[in-house]
Design a protein around this motif. Structure first.
Motif, PDB file in Angstrom:
ATOM      1  N   SER A  91      52.076  68.692  61.382  1.00  0.00           N
ATOM      2  CA  SER A  91      51.531  67.705  62.322  1.00  0.00           C
ATOM      3  C   SER A  91      50.684  66.646  61.628  1.00  0.00           C
ATOM      4  O   SER A  91      50.039  65.843  62.293  1.00  0.00           O
ATOM      5  N   GLY A  92      50.697  66.616  60.306  1.00  0.00           N
ATOM      6  CA  GLY A  92      49.840  65.704  59.562  1.00  0.00           C
ATOM      7  C   GLY A  92      50.311  64.263  59.590  1.00  0.00           C
ATOM      8  O   GLY A  92      51.469  63.962  59.880  1.00  0.00           O
ATOM      9  N   ASP A  93      49.393  63.350  59.257  1.00  0.00           N
ATOM     10  CA  ASP A  93      49.746  61.941  59.073  1.00  0.00           C
ATOM     11  C   ASP A  93      50.627  61.767  57.842  1.00  0.00           C
ATOM     12  O   ASP A  93      51.383  60.797  57.747  1.00  0.00           O
ATOM     13  N   ALA A  94      50.527  62.698  56.908  1.00  0.00           N
ATOM     14  CA  ALA A  94      51.399  62.749  55.737  1.00  0.00           C
ATOM     15  C   ALA A  94      51.676  64.219  55.435  1.00  0.00           C
ATOM     16  O   ALA A  94      50.860  65.089  55.733  1.00  0.00           O
ATOM     17  N   VAL A  95      52.842  64.479  54.854  1.00  0.00           N
ATOM     18  CA  VAL A  95      53.255  65.844  54.535  1.00  0.00           C
ATOM     19  C   VAL A  95      53.578  65.919  53.052  1.00  0.00           C
ATOM     20  O   VAL A  95      54.308  65.074  52.520  1.00  0.00           O
ATOM     21  N   ILE A  96      53.038  66.941  52.387  1.00  0.00           N
ATOM     22  CA  ILE A  96      53.305  67.158  50.958  1.00  0.00           C
ATOM     23  C   ILE A  96      54.116  68.440  50.815  1.00  0.00           C
ATOM     24  O   ILE A  96      53.707  69.503  51.297  1.00  0.00           O
ATOM     25  N   LEU A  97      55.269  68.337  50.157  1.00  0.00           N
ATOM     26  CA  LEU A  97      56.103  69.509  49.889  1.00  0.00           C
ATOM     27  C   LEU A  97      55.736  70.060  48.517  1.00  0.00           C
ATOM     28  O   LEU A  97      55.807  69.353  47.511  1.00  0.00           O
ATOM     29  N   LEU A  98      55.328  71.332  48.481  1.00  0.00           N
ATOM     30  CA  LEU A  98      54.816  71.956  47.262  1.00  0.00           C
ATOM     31  C   LEU A  98      55.347  73.391  47.190  1.00  0.00           C
ATOM     32  O   LEU A  98      54.976  74.216  48.027  1.00  0.00           O
ATOM     33  N   VAL A  99      56.214  73.680  46.233  1.00  0.00           N
ATOM     34  CA  VAL A  99      56.811  75.016  46.166  1.00  0.00           C
ATOM     35  C   VAL A  99      55.797  76.038  45.658  1.00  0.00           C
ATOM     36  O   VAL A  99      54.761  75.681  45.087  1.00  0.00           O
ATOM     37  N   ALA A 100      56.125  77.313  45.843  1.00  0.00           N
ATOM     38  CA  ALA A 100      55.156  78.383  45.589  1.00  0.00           C
ATOM     39  C   ALA A 100      55.155  78.897  44.158  1.00  0.00           C
ATOM     40  O   ALA A 100      54.293  79.700  43.796  1.00  0.00           O
ATOM     41  N   ASP A 101      56.090  78.461  43.325  1.00  0.00           N
ATOM     42  CA  ASP A 101      56.203  79.060  41.992  1.00  0.00           C
ATOM     43  C   ASP A 101      55.286  78.428  40.958  1.00  0.00           C
ATOM     44  O   ASP A 101      55.352  78.760  39.772  1.00  0.00           O
ATOM     45  N   LEU A 102      54.430  77.476  41.395  1.00  0.00           N
ATOM     46  CA  LEU A 102      53.462  76.792  40.520  1.00  0.00           C
ATOM     47  C   LEU A 102      54.117  75.898  39.469  1.00  0.00           C
ATOM     48  O   LEU A 102      53.473  75.493  38.507  1.00  0.00           O
ATOM     49  N   GLN A 103      55.387  75.582  39.658  1.00  0.00           N
ATOM     50  CA  GLN A 103      56.040  74.618  38.773  1.00  0.00           C
ATOM     51  C   GLN A 103      55.834  73.187  39.256  1.00  0.00           C
ATOM     52  O   GLN A 103      56.148  72.244  38.546  1.00  0.00           O
ATOM     53  N   ASP A 104      55.331  73.037  40.490  1.00  0.00           N
ATOM     54  CA  ASP A 104      54.859  71.742  40.978  1.00  0.00           C
ATOM     55  C   ASP A 104      53.340  71.745  40.867  1.00  0.00           C
ATOM     56  O   ASP A 104      52.670  72.500  41.575  1.00  0.00           O
ATOM     57  N   PRO A 105      52.749  70.954  39.970  1.00  0.00           N
ATOM     58  CA  PRO A 105      51.298  71.020  39.735  1.00  0.00           C
ATOM     59  C   PRO A 105      50.481  70.563  40.946  1.00  0.00           C
ATOM     60  O   PRO A 105      50.552  69.393  41.337  1.00  0.00           O
ATOM     61  N   PRO A 106      49.677  71.437  41.557  1.00  0.00           N
ATOM     62  CA  PRO A 106      48.855  71.044  42.703  1.00  0.00           C
ATOM     63  C   PRO A 106      47.907  69.869  42.434  1.00  0.00           C
ATOM     64  O   PRO A 106      47.653  69.083  43.361  1.00  0.00           O
ATOM     65  N   PRO A 107      47.339  69.703  41.224  1.00  0.00           N
ATOM     66  CA  PRO A 107      46.443  68.548  41.011  1.00  0.00           C
ATOM     67  C   PRO A 107      47.089  67.199  41.288  1.00  0.00           C
ATOM     68  O   PRO A 107      46.382  66.204  41.491  1.00  0.00           O
ATOM     69  N   MET A 108      48.430  67.128  41.321  1.00  0.00           N
ATOM     70  CA  MET A 108      49.100  65.854  41.597  1.00  0.00           C
ATOM     71  C   MET A 108      48.924  65.418  43.047  1.00  0.00           C
ATOM     72  O   MET A 108      49.240  64.279  43.391  1.00  0.00           O
TER      73      MET A 108
END
Length: 319
Positions: A91-108
């Motif tokens: 329901s956000g104004d923006a949506v971020i897709l972030l997989v669970a395996d930590l290969q997508d760096p959360p600091p980004m």
């Protein structure tokens, strides 16, 4: 600024058998969110009926943090359908897709939000390199180049879906209503100027990848058949070219036999080789045709993306 005036950003994390990673991912995401106090956040985990303790760990987290929401699917609906369903529930104004395996760096997440505030509706993370095996990275790069050449639309190379999508993109995805979506292609189909942020993809440190040859092949073929008619046209052109070549070869054999009647013997080898060659070409393009027919069959069925078994914290208002 009060909470009601803050923009809401939804983080969507698809997961399947990620008991070694979900708690660490949550911790890293919380560190990033703490540096963005001007926004409200919700973190949606959509689980594909994990067989380990992933759901139990997520429920422990959700019990202490009401901004964490959980969707548990009734079975494993695959790595293509589940993430899109999760995005559509945000329901956000923006949506971020972030997989669970930590290969997508959360600091980004910080960089994504900054680009979004600059006016970009789509912000994508693009892998310039990867710590995975060089052979696998090269295969992926070749695939992205191939689909980029075949596709009727411009696709972003070396993007796995990791990125930020404005609310208008999410609503456009909802209107497309594809029962077996190729998410990256759908985003490109919608349009809007994209911002890209390059990153080095780290190697998976915990757990094992859920991708195998079939899932990678399925994604590759879906990307091609969803956004290109080139393979079908190739079948027509190659069929015509082979017919013309066969005619020329047969005329050449006839002329050689007429001129060198006593000495020229065609033998069986050319016949057998030609039979196997043309049969292989036919089977290849029958397979391509089957992929398109299978895609049509899936679209006609119009099955839901997933069937939910359980929801947690979706009745909580974000603060």
């Amino acid at each position: 600024m009060n909470c009601e005036g803050k923009k809401l950003i939804s983080i969507v994390t698809p997961c399947y058998n990620e008991e070694d990673n979900v708690a660490e991912l949550y911790r890293q995401v919380q560190e990033v969110l703490a540096s963005l106090p001007e926004y409200r956040f919700e973190h949606i985990f959509i689980d594909n009926a994990s067989k380990d303790r992933t759901v139990a760990i997520l429920k422990e987290i959700a019990a202490t943090d009401r901004n964490v929401k959980i969707i548990v699917n009734s079975r494993n609906f695959g790595h293509l359908r589940s993430p899109v369903h999760g995005i559509l529930q945000a329901s956000g104004d923006a949506v971020i897709l972030l997989v669970a395996d930590l290969q997508d760096p959360p600091p980004m997440i910080r960089a994504f939000v900054r680009k979004w505030e600059e006016g970009f509706k789509v912000v994508l993370g693009v892998k310039t390199n990867s710590e995975e095996t060089p052979a696998m990275f090269m295969i992926r790069k070749m695939y992205y180049n191939l689909i980029g050449r075949l596709s009727d639309i411009e696709l972003t190379k070396n993007n796995t879906g990791f990125g930020l999508y404005d609310r208008c993109i999410v609503e456009s995805l909802r209107r497309i209503d594809d029962p077996y979506p190729y998410f990256r292609g759908m985003v490109s189909e919608i349009g809007f100027e994209k911002a890209t942020i390059e990153y080095l993809q780290p190697v998976r440190k915990r757990g094992i990848t859920k991708n195998n040859f079939y899932t990678l092949y399925d994604t590759a073929m879906l990307g091609i058949t969803n956004h290109s008619r080139v393979p079908l046209r190739m079948a027509t052109m190659i069929g015509f070219a082979m017919s013309a070549l066969s005619l020329l070869v047969s005329i050449g054999y006839l002329a050689a036999k007429m001129i060198f009647w006593e000495r020229f013997s065609a033998g069986m080898a050319p016949v057998v080789i030609g039979l196997f060659f043309f049969s292989s070409v036919q089977l290849f393009f029958i397979g391509i045709l089957g992929e398109y027919i299978g895609l049509i069959y899936t679209q006609v069925q119009k099955r839901p993306l997933v069937i939910e078994q359980e929801r947690v914290n979706f009745d909580v208002k974000q603060g």
